[in-house]
Scaffold this motif. Structure first.
Motif: not given
Length: 66
Positions: A12-14, A41-42, A47-49, A63-66
């Motif tokens: 949930g780091a986005s 997810r976002r 990327v900002a984080t 890791i981007t989750c979908k």
């Protein structure tokens, strides 16, 4: 403070609490040699984080989750 952990996984780091935890970890333990894995997810927010957290860390991935 001595940390025995060598890796941190933050989901949930986005945004929200996940991002806050990632930033707080880097801020509070700047000299620790820890491998970060952050996921969310976002992609754009993740990327900002990543830029904020990994700027002080050589070891890390996202890791981007979908």
């Amino acid at each position: 403070m001595d940390r025995t952990a060598k890796g941190v996984v933050i989901t949930g780091a986005s945004g929200g609490l996940g991002r806050a935890i990632a930033v707080a970890y880097v801020t509070n333990f700047p000299n620790e040699d820890i491998h970060f894995i952050i996921s969310g997810r976002r992609t754009d927010e993740l990327v900002a984080t990543q830029e904020q957290v990994m700027s002080n860390r050589a070891n890390g991935q996202t890791i981007t989750c979908k």
